[in-house]
Design a protein around this motif. Structure first.
Motif, short mmCIF file in Angstrom:
data_model
loop_
_atom_site.label_atom_id
_atom_site.label_comp_id
_atom_site.label_asym_id
_atom_site.label_seq_id
_atom_site.Cartn_x
_atom_site.Cartn_y
_atom_site.Cartn_z
N ILE A 1 15.69 34.79 128.23
CA ILE A 1 16.13 35.34 126.95
C ILE A 1 16.40 36.84 127.10
O ILE A 1 17.41 37.37 126.62
CB ILE A 1 15.07 35.09 125.86
CG1 ILE A 1 15.19 33.66 125.32
CG2 ILE A 1 15.21 36.07 124.71
CD1 ILE A 1 16.39 33.43 124.42
N ILE B 1 19.37 31.06 125.33
CA ILE B 1 18.66 30.37 124.24
C ILE B 1 18.40 28.92 124.60
O ILE B 1 17.33 28.38 124.31
CB ILE B 1 19.47 30.48 122.93
CG1 ILE B 1 19.52 31.95 122.46
CG2 ILE B 1 18.86 29.61 121.83
CD1 ILE B 1 20.48 32.19 121.31
N SER C 1 15.52 28.76 126.96
CA SER C 1 14.29 29.07 126.21
C SER C 1 13.88 27.89 125.34
O SER C 1 12.70 27.54 125.26
CB SER C 1 14.53 30.30 125.35
OG SER C 1 13.46 30.50 124.45
N ILE D 1 13.68 32.91 117.31
CA ILE D 1 14.60 33.29 118.39
C ILE D 1 15.85 33.95 117.82
O ILE D 1 16.35 34.96 118.34
CB ILE D 1 14.97 32.05 119.23
CG1 ILE D 1 13.81 31.65 120.13
CG2 ILE D 1 16.21 32.31 120.09
CD1 ILE D 1 13.49 32.63 121.23
N VAL E 1 16.51 37.71 118.97
CA VAL E 1 17.68 37.97 119.82
C VAL E 1 18.67 38.86 119.08
O VAL E 1 19.27 39.77 119.68
CB VAL E 1 18.34 36.65 120.25
CG1 VAL E 1 19.67 36.90 120.95
CG2 VAL E 1 17.41 35.87 121.18
#
Length: 801
Positions: A302, A31, A34, A392, A396
């Motif tokens: 990711i 993360i 990203s 995200i 995720v």
């Protein structure tokens, strides 16, 4: 229900601290990468997007066809914009910018000695119309009147404080280049970092009447990088229509013959930051392909982190079998268990997001230095960043949690309570192996990329450029008026640390280039050609150790009397050998029959991105603006101090500056150096995350094969043999990943190397190193769990049925 999910998730994480820590840290790394990449991409795509009329603003670029070659320039002649406003009424909203970049600013305070500042960039001459087209914030003064008078100047707030220690020094005076006194008439808020107009000192366009001669201000042929034209395109006019109008307009002012070889291309403001063909005022162009490639790396990282989570979560499933069995016996449905694990994953992802916020804050100062970008992490002030973090978090949580939740919620309660269930009950082993292959495929692409970029950087550092760049100091001359070159040379060479001194227009290799046309008669016809020109005194060739292939060096002189050329030029003229060119005559700058007296081996005047162009070397002291000084390295510090003393004696009112030539050459590859640093960073993170995934898979497999290992040990297998059994299984996965990664990496890196005229070959050695590194990393990762399984007591392994 939510409260129950949360409490259960927290208890489970508390009982499995190492599992939770590995998952949280693995996800946090992915993360963080990203998030950082998102900040970089967002910053790069935002350049000059804050202008209200950004979609209507265009730059006028000129294309000149010379000897069949199309030369693209981001410039217009000096009188172009004013004449265009008069001749084409619908283009009244147009402005000219003359960006000179650097200069020396002197400030006199209370009768004291002037305080001097050498500005490397930021100085521009602009019209008041500039501020009606572009959006910048005025703190004092106004766009209508502050820059109407000659010798008026507007400063940015930071510059005003720097010069006057005052946020509003209206009416105060600064002196530019020891020549012009400029009165401060306005203060602007600092230009944002995401602009390709890096102006800090804005001088009224009317001042140019004193800077440029009447001849220069009315010249329709001369094109220099300083003068650029921008327009606001009316909504009812297309770029093609306007380009045709400008062609007619040019014929009117230049004559039909001159205009025949000229055309104009209107470039949208939104593309200037990304277009290497025309460049921009910052000198920093970022291709959109590079930006999207960086974004893709962020997506890959990711995905790698999510794969790592899936492998660890399904490996953990066996330990939670009884818990799931009890829950099902007590009445929990599959959907309830599914959402329980989804919420558990979301909680882990949330904690990972918190960790990634901390890591991002810690990493950004170093990344700002590495990338030389003004990127900041201020989520509370930026809803776009908040939205991205939320997306995200959801993505995720779902990607990482869906498959493990599906597997865990599907356990048969009776088998789970007896700890008896088939391998397929904990998910497909082949799927998990496939996920590891994907992880290592991504890692190996980055490993290969890192090796290629690092090798290319080493190639830049070690490749011969055709001249000597070691211990060469380049010092700009403040002025050549009343300068006796020989006297200054003698004074500089009076120190034993100074070996040679030469004066020239430019150093032998620089971002600036001097190009011109010349003519040569062959086959009964006079033909025109384009060439680079290097003007230097008779010491120039010797100082840089340019290798003469034929003829001799040119003789000492103040003007162009004879020339030395490079191999590329004699090839252009059609000669088969250097000796054939000696004695041939060319016409240059209106001078005819200038003899070629020497031919030197090709050398690089710019970076290795570009090929070697034809080049002429000659004396012409009116153009000299640089001192080239070869130093003895044993007395380097003392020699530089001596050079400064001699220079300051000649120019007491200026600031002494110098640069080593090897530093100049290294600066050509600053972007590539940043790329190399990014590759190393992201490759290392991808490998680390991949190792966590591999660790999860080996933990799962060793658990599944407990009895098999016990039987093998009873039958006499050694610890080494059992460890090798596990390693071979993972070596196959790494090799499969390599077979996928190698062609992808070859295509990507070969495309990158095509940006350079001179580059390393993509040989098999690079790929062999990559696979060897990957196998080594995999071996180290699986060694702990495999050795632990091999050392386990076989009686305990076989006891449980």
């Amino acid at each position: 229900m939510f409260k129950n999910y949360l409490a259960t998730a927290l208890r489970n994480l508390g009982r499995n601290k190492s599992y939770a820590a590995i998952n949280i840290f693995g996800l946090a790394l992915g993360i963080t990468c990203s998030l950082v990449i998102f900040l970089v991409v967002k910053f790069e795509l935002s350049f000059d997007a804050f202008h209200t009329r950004k979609d209507q603003i265009y730059r006028i670029n000129t294309h000149v066809v010379f000897n069949g070659q199309d030369n693209a320039l981001p410039n217009v002649p000096f009188p172009f914009i004013e004449a265009m406003r008069n001749d084409i009424p619908q283009l009244e909203e147009a402005t000219m910018i003359n960006y000179v970049g650097g200069g020396m600013v002197s400030i006199t305070r209370d009768g004291q000695e002037p305080v001097r500042y050498q500005e490397e960039n930021g100085i521009a001459y602009v019209e008041p119309r500039f501020f009606s087209m572009f959006d910048y914030t005025w703190l004092h003064g106004n766009p209508q009147s502050s820059l109407t008078e000659p010798r008026s100047v507007v400063l940015t707030e930071t510059q005003a404080i720097k010069y006057f220690n005052d946020k509003a020094p209206i009416g105060k005076v600064l002196r530019l280049n020891n020549t012009y006194d400029l009165k401060v008439t306005g203060i602007l808020k600092d230009f944002p970092a995401n602009t390709d107009f890096p102006f800090t000192v804005l001088i009224s366009d009317a001042t140019l009447k004193e800077v440029f001669s009447e001849e220069n201000r009315t010249n329709w042929i001369n094109l220099n990088y300083y003068t650029q034209g921008f327009i606001v395109l009316p909504k009812n006019v297309t770029t093609n229509t306007l380009a045709a109008q400008l062609k007619t307009f040019a014929a009117k002012h230049m004559g039909a013959e001159a205009a025949r070889s000229i055309s104009y291309v209107l470039q949208p403001l939104s593309t200037i930051h990304f277009d290497d063909q025309y460049g921009n005022y910052t000198g920093r162009v970022v291709a959109k392909e590079t930006i999207w490639a960086l974004a893709l790396v962020g997506v890959f990282l990711i995905i790698t982190a999510c794969i790592n989570f899936v492998n660890l979560a399904t490996a953990q499933a066996i330990k939670r079998a009884k818990e799931i069995g009890v829950r099902k016996v007590l009445g929990s449905s599959r959907s309830q268990l599914f959402w329980q694990f989804i919420w558990e994953t979301s909680l882990i992802t949330f904690f990972a997001m918190l960790v990634s916020v901390g890591l991002t804050i810690l990493a950004l100062p170093s990344l700002r230095e590495i990338l030389d970008l003004e990127i900041y992490f201020t989520p509370l002030q930026d809803p776009v960043v908040i939205a991205y973090m939320g997306a995200i978090l959801l993505a995720v949580s779902f990607l990482s949690g869906f498959y493990p939740a599906l597997i865990l919620s599907g356990f048969n309660p009776i088998q789970a309570l007896k700890s008896k269930f088939a391998t397929h009950s904990t998910g497909s082993l082949s799927l998990r192996r496939g996920l590891v292959v994907v992880q290592f495929c991504i890692s190996q692409v980055l490993i290969i990329g890192t090796i290629v970029v690092a090798s290319q950087m080493e190639y830049f550092r070690t490749k011969s450029l055709g001249y000597d760049k070691e211990a060469v100091l380049t010092v700009p001359l403040a002025s050549t008026q009343d300068l006796n070159f020989e006297t200054m040379r003698s004074e500089l060479m009076s120190h034993p640390g100074v070996a040679k001194v030469s004066f020239s227009n430019l150093s032998i290799s620089s971002t600036g280039r001097s190009r011109t046309g010349f003519s040569y008669a062959r086959n009964g016809a006079v033909e025109d050609f384009i060439t680079d020109v290097k003007f230097g005194d008779e010491q120039y060739l010797e100082l840089y150790k340019l290798k003469l292939l034929a003829g001799r060096n040119y003789l000492k002189g103040d003007t162009i009397k004879e020339v030395v050329v490079n191999e590329a030029l004699i090839r252009q003229l059609g000669f088969k050998s250097p000796d054939e060119a000696i004695g041939q005559r060319i016409s240059l700058y209106g001078q005819v029959n200038i003899p070629i007296v020497g031919v030197v081996e090709d050398f690089h005047v710019t970076s290795l991105r570009e090929g070697i162009e034809p080049c002429i070397l000659a004396t012409y002291n009116r153009t000299y603006r640089t001192i080239n000084i070869k130093l003895n390295t044993v007395q380097l510090k003392e020699a530089i101090a001596h050079v400064e003393k001699v220079w300051t004696k000649q120019y007491p009112e200026n600031i002494f500056r110098y640069e080593f030539l090897d530093q100049t050459v290294a600066s050509f590859y600053r972007n590539e150096q940043r790329t190399s640093s990014l590759f190393k960073l992201f490759a290392g993170i991808a490998i680390f995350i991949g190792c966590l995934g591999l660790f999860g898979l080996i933990a799962f497999i060793t658990t599944q094969k407990t009895k098999e290992v016990g039987i093998r040990k009873v039958l006499g297998a050694s610890t080494a043999q059992i460890s090798l059994l596990f390693f071979k299984e993972f070596a196959v996965l790494v090799i499969l990943a390599f077979l996928v990664a190698a062609p992808i990496a070859y295509y990507l890196m070969n495309s990158w190397l095509e940006n350079f005229q001179y580059s390393i070959p993509l040989g098999a050695g690079i790929f062999l190193v990559a696979i060897a590194v990957s196998l080594l990393i995999a071996g180290i990762t699986v060694s702990y769990q495999s050795i632990k399984a091999a050392l386990a007591n076989p009686i305990k392994s076989l006891r449980n049925e």
